[in-house]
Every structure is written in C-alpha cells, then in structure tokens.
Scaffold this motif. Structure first.
Motif, mmCIF file in Angstrom:
data_model
loop_
_atom_site.group_PDB
_atom_site.id
_atom_site.type_symbol
_atom_site.label_atom_id
_atom_site.label_comp_id
_atom_site.label_asym_id
_atom_site.label_seq_id
_atom_site.Cartn_x
_atom_site.Cartn_y
_atom_site.Cartn_z
ATOM 1 N N THR A 175 -2.574 -1.524 0.079
ATOM 2 C CA THR A 175 -1.214 -1.958 0.384
ATOM 3 C C THR A 175 -0.727 -2.957 -0.652
ATOM 4 N N THR A 189 2.449 -2.253 -3.095
ATOM 5 C CA THR A 189 3.603 -3.156 -3.053
ATOM 6 C C THR A 189 3.796 -3.871 -4.381
ATOM 7 N N GLY A 213 11.150 3.125 1.350
ATOM 8 C CA GLY A 213 11.708 1.776 1.372
ATOM 9 C C GLY A 213 12.640 1.523 0.213
ATOM 10 N N PHE A 216 16.232 0.545 1.285
ATOM 11 C CA PHE A 216 16.535 -0.883 1.169
ATOM 12 C C PHE A 216 16.731 -1.365 -0.256
ATOM 13 N N TYR A 220 13.085 -4.455 -2.015
ATOM 14 C CA TYR A 220 12.528 -4.489 -0.660
ATOM 15 C C TYR A 220 11.684 -3.266 -0.333
ATOM 16 N N TRP A 231 8.636 -2.919 -0.565
ATOM 17 C CA TRP A 231 7.361 -3.346 0.000
ATOM 18 C C TRP A 231 7.403 -3.441 1.530
ATOM 19 N N ILE A 232 8.581 -3.465 2.112
ATOM 20 C CA ILE A 232 8.707 -3.701 3.555
ATOM 21 C C ILE A 232 8.059 -2.590 4.389
ATOM 22 N N PRO A 233 8.370 -1.299 4.201
ATOM 23 C CA PRO A 233 7.734 -0.279 5.059
ATOM 24 C C PRO A 233 6.210 -0.235 4.985
ATOM 25 N N THR A 242 4.126 -2.651 4.235
ATOM 26 C CA THR A 242 3.609 -3.882 4.830
ATOM 27 C C THR A 242 3.799 -3.885 6.344
ATOM 28 N N CYS A 243 4.944 -3.427 6.808
ATOM 29 C CA CYS A 243 5.188 -3.369 8.252
ATOM 30 C C CYS A 243 4.257 -2.372 8.931
#
Length: 191
Positions: A49, A53, A123, A127, A131, A133-135, A137-138
């Motif tokens: 991850t 990211t 992502g 986004f 951004y 990296w958000i999906p 990481t979430c």
C-alpha cells in the motif's frame, strides 16, 4: 530531450521510485529476522500500500492544460503507467523477500499489488492524482479495522488478507485493476 525522460520527470517518477525503495528498506528493517515459514502478511500488505500510494504522485502531470492540449495519445501511456506502478510495487516487495524472510506468498503479493493499483487509478480518476492514495489507504484501513463480514461480502471486503485460492478474493483485485486502468486510461486524472 527524449519523450520518455521528459515524461518521467514531469510525472515525478524519480521521487516515486526513491520513496518506494525507502519503504522497502524500512520493511527490511522491520521484518522479523527469523523466517519461521509463516511470513508477515500484514507488513507485506502495508508495504504494498505504501509503495502504490508513493507512486501515485505521478498519475498527473505538472500542468493539466498542457496535458489536455498535447498532441499525443494518452490512453496507452496512462494504462502502461498504471500497470508499471503495480509491477514496480510488487517487484520491490519480492526483492525484499528474496533478500530476507518471506513476508507473503508471491501470488498474494501480485494479486494485492494489482488490486491496490486499480484502487489508486480509480482514486486518481475520481479525486485527482493528489488524492489517489485515498482508496487504497481506506480499503487497507477497512480490512484491518472492520470485523470480517460473512459470506461473499467478507471475501470482497477482505481480499487483501484472504488466500488467492478463493474465487471472490482472487477476482476482486483483478476487477479493480481492470476497472481502474480502463477508467484512468480513458478519462485521465480529475483536474
């Protein structure tokens, strides 16, 4: 200057590669020195991850207007860029494993890298590259923090940790890779 060099510099690929290699060195330090054969799947998934990211900073160029007006075909370049992020992230983790204890099985590393880069591409499309990296990481947080759901929903939600032998946990990341790569290649990053 050649287009590949210019592309790599505009997408901050040297910085991305340096961050991924730093993460690999950190994982090597954190990995348990004794290889008891069980591996350390959570550390492997965390490293994957982090690798994905770190590499997502290059999913958009420095100037969106310049990218839009460039007289080149972006679809193939975008698709290859996404696939290379996944391949590089997996290769770095496999190299760390070759130099030390095995953290996770090769099939799990390849499958998880594919799913994570697909999420990152989705992502970037939804986004913006900043951004992207958000999906991933979430989804990683969801995997570790939410109790496993029963049935197919649990296999879809926890595909990162489950064995690649199950159909749903094997199909989910490849579907994410296909959808993310296709959407990002056709639409590009959100501006």
């Amino acid at each position: 200057m050649r287009w590949l060099t210019l592309y790599a510099r505009s997408r901050q690929l040297p910085l991305s590669a340096a961050l991924v290699l730093f993460g690999a060195l950190l994982a090597r330090v954190l990995a348990d020195g004794g290889d008891d054969g069980t591996g350390d799947v959570p550390l492997a998934i965390l490293l994957l991850t982090a690798n994905v990211t770190a590499a997502t900073i290059g999913l958009a160029g420095q100037d969106a207007a310049l990218d839009r007006t460039a007289a080149i075909r972006w679809v193939l370049r975008r698709a290859v860029h996404v696939l290379l992020i996944g391949a590089f992230a997996a290769a770095v983790l496999l190299a760390v494993q070759a130099a030390g204890p095995e953290l996770a099985a090769t099939t799990l590393v390849v499958r998880d890298a594919a799913g994570l880069v697909g999420l990152a591409a989705l992502g970037a499309t939804a986004f913006g590259a900043v951004y992207a990296w958000i999906p991933p990481t979430c989804w990683l947080a969801f995997t570790y923090l939410v109790p496993t759901l029963p049935g197919v929903a649990g296999e879809v939600g926890n595909w990162m940790l489950l064995s690649p032998a199950t159909t749903v946990s094997a199909g989910t990341p490849w579907a994410l890779l296909a959808a993310g790569t296709l959407l990002y290649a056709l639409v590009g990053p959100r501006r």
